[in-house]
Scaffold this motif. Structure first.
Motif, PDB file in Angstrom:
ATOM      1  N   LEU A 112       0.858  -1.094   0.123  1.00 48.05           N
ATOM      2  CA  LEU A 112       0.022   0.148   0.139  1.00 48.05           C
ATOM      3  C   LEU A 112       0.942   1.144   0.012  1.00 48.05           C
ATOM      4  O   LEU A 112       1.879   1.212   0.451  1.00 48.05           O
ATOM      5  CB  LEU A 112      -0.877   0.101   1.312  1.00 48.05           C
ATOM      6  N   VAL A 113       0.377   2.236  -0.712  1.00 49.66           N
ATOM      7  CA  VAL A 113       1.406   3.550  -0.583  1.00 49.66           C
ATOM      8  C   VAL A 113       0.322   4.762  -0.111  1.00 49.66           C
ATOM      9  O   VAL A 113      -0.794   5.122  -0.983  1.00 49.66           O
ATOM     10  CB  VAL A 113       1.785   3.849  -2.152  1.00 49.66           C
ATOM     11  N   LEU A 114       0.540   5.238   1.007  1.00 49.20           N
ATOM     12  CA  LEU A 114      -0.224   6.430   1.335  1.00 49.20           C
ATOM     13  C   LEU A 114       0.595   7.789   1.199  1.00 49.20           C
ATOM     14  O   LEU A 114       1.828   7.916   1.767  1.00 49.20           O
ATOM     15  CB  LEU A 114      -0.473   6.200   2.893  1.00 49.20           C
ATOM     16  N   ILE A 115       0.079   8.544   0.386  1.00 52.55           N
ATOM     17  CA  ILE A 115       0.681  10.050   0.167  1.00 52.55           C
ATOM     18  C   ILE A 115      -0.244  10.781   1.050  1.00 52.55           C
ATOM     19  O   ILE A 115      -1.359  11.103   0.903  1.00 52.55           O
ATOM     20  CB  ILE A 115       0.365  10.449  -1.380  1.00 52.55           C
ATOM     21  N   GLN A 116       0.473  11.505   1.928  1.00 50.15           N
ATOM     22  CA  GLN A 116      -0.040  12.288   3.226  1.00 50.15           C
ATOM     23  C   GLN A 116       0.924  13.559   3.281  1.00 50.15           C
ATOM     24  O   GLN A 116       1.736  13.765   3.653  1.00 50.15           O
ATOM     25  CB  GLN A 116      -0.247  11.329   4.295  1.00 50.15           C
ATOM     26  N   ASP A 117       0.059  14.812   2.939  1.00 49.02           N
ATOM     27  CA  ASP A 117       0.631  16.105   2.929  1.00 49.02           C
ATOM     28  C   ASP A 117       2.153  16.112   2.360  1.00 49.02           C
ATOM     29  O   ASP A 117       3.023  16.571   3.108  1.00 49.02           O
ATOM     30  CB  ASP A 117       0.779  16.159   4.514  1.00 49.02           C
ATOM     31  N   GLY A 118       2.342  15.297   1.347  1.00 45.59           N
ATOM     32  CA  GLY A 118       3.577  15.435   0.838  1.00 45.59           C
ATOM     33  C   GLY A 118       4.618  14.148   1.009  1.00 45.59           C
ATOM     34  O   GLY A 118       5.581  14.317   0.615  1.00 45.59           O
ATOM     35  N   SER A 119       4.221  13.512   2.022  1.00 49.01           N
ATOM     36  CA  SER A 119       5.053  12.291   2.611  1.00 49.01           C
ATOM     37  C   SER A 119       4.679  11.202   1.912  1.00 49.01           C
ATOM     38  O   SER A 119       3.376  11.063   1.861  1.00 49.01           O
ATOM     39  CB  SER A 119       5.179  12.308   3.848  1.00 49.01           C
ATOM     40  N   ALA A 126       1.866   2.735   6.190  1.00 50.89           N
ATOM     41  CA  ALA A 126       0.755   3.178   5.339  1.00 50.89           C
ATOM     42  C   ALA A 126      -0.454   2.611   5.777  1.00 50.89           C
ATOM     43  O   ALA A 126      -1.735   3.436   5.944  1.00 50.89           O
ATOM     44  CB  ALA A 126       0.911   2.458   3.791  1.00 50.89           C
ATOM     45  N   ALA A 127      -0.691   1.408   6.215  1.00 47.52           N
ATOM     46  CA  ALA A 127      -1.794   0.802   6.731  1.00 47.52           C
ATOM     47  C   ALA A 127      -2.170   1.370   8.009  1.00 47.52           C
ATOM     48  O   ALA A 127      -3.483   1.641   8.207  1.00 47.52           O
ATOM     49  CB  ALA A 127      -1.492  -0.914   6.907  1.00 47.52           C
ATOM     50  N   LEU A 128      -1.265   1.449   9.061  1.00 46.64           N
ATOM     51  CA  LEU A 128      -1.659   1.974  10.297  1.00 46.64           C
ATOM     52  C   LEU A 128      -1.792   3.430  10.290  1.00 46.64           C
ATOM     53  O   LEU A 128      -2.816   3.960  11.068  1.00 46.64           O
ATOM     54  CB  LEU A 128      -0.475   1.772  11.078  1.00 46.64           C
TER      55      LEU A 128
END
Length: 203
Positions: A112-119, A126-128
């Motif tokens: 999984l890939v989480l893009i959050q506020d540029g990070s 990503a999961a947590l």
């Protein structure tokens, strides 16, 4: 002898009661600590900016990934997270610096890939961090972030390696249900009511 035995019995009883009091007191302290720690940890895993965008890219043909996305959708009443299958957003992922995880990349479809506020966050992070954005009480799962990352990621990689074998996969990316289609990056308002239009009239 009987008097000694009785005294010994009473002493044992007192010791047992004291032990139980310590156990109960410890349990209460642990519960109180958890009640304080979990919300603090959940908040720490959320972006500092309330309006920060969080986008979760996932393997669009993975049944396990679809299950996780469905769970997140149902428990994200604040609509904090948007979603996108990696197979459909390779160029966007590359522009955000996560191209190595997109289809065709060095680590294609491995996490999984989480893009959050540029990070960029991957695997267990990503999961947590996604779980931390969900409603209470399910967001309490994010507290497992306290575990060392190598331990968390080892478990993540193990599940990811055998996810197709255990949970199966689809041939193509499944479209979102009408209820949640607005939460996906590829949402097109013009297609929202396409199912109500006769097939011969569709462009």
């Amino acid at each position: 002898d009987s008097e000694v035995t009785f005294e010994t019995f009473v002493a044992c009883g007192c010791t047992f009661r004291m032990s139980m009091m310590y156990v109960v007191a410890g349990a209460v302290c642990a519960a109180a600590g958890a009640c304080w720690y979990v919300p603090q940890k959940v908040q720490a895993l959320r972006p500092r900016k309330e309006d920060a965008e969080s986008v979760l890219f996932f393997d669009g043909v993975c049944n396990l990934c679809h299950g996780f996305v469905g769970f997140a959708l149902r428990h994200d009443t604040e609509k904090r997270v948007r979603f996108g299958p990696m197979q459909l957003h390779g160029d966007l992922m590359a522009s955000l610096g996560a191209g190595r995880y997109a289809e065709g990349g060095e680590e294609a479809l491995s996490t999984l890939v989480l893009i959050q506020d540029g990070s960029i966050y991957t695997r267990s992070d990503a999961a947590l961090r996604t779980m931390a954005l969900l409603d209470a009480p399910v967001n309490a799962v994010a507290a497992f972030h306290v575990l060392p990352r190598p331990v968390r990621d080892w478990g993540y990689r193990l599940v990811a390696r055998y996810r197709y074998l255990i949970f199966g996969q689809t041939e193509t990316c499944r479209p979102p249900t009408p209820r949640f289609q607005r939460r996906f990056l590829d949402y097109d308002p013009r297609r929202e009511h396409e199912s109500d239009v006769p097939a011969w009239a569709r462009s």
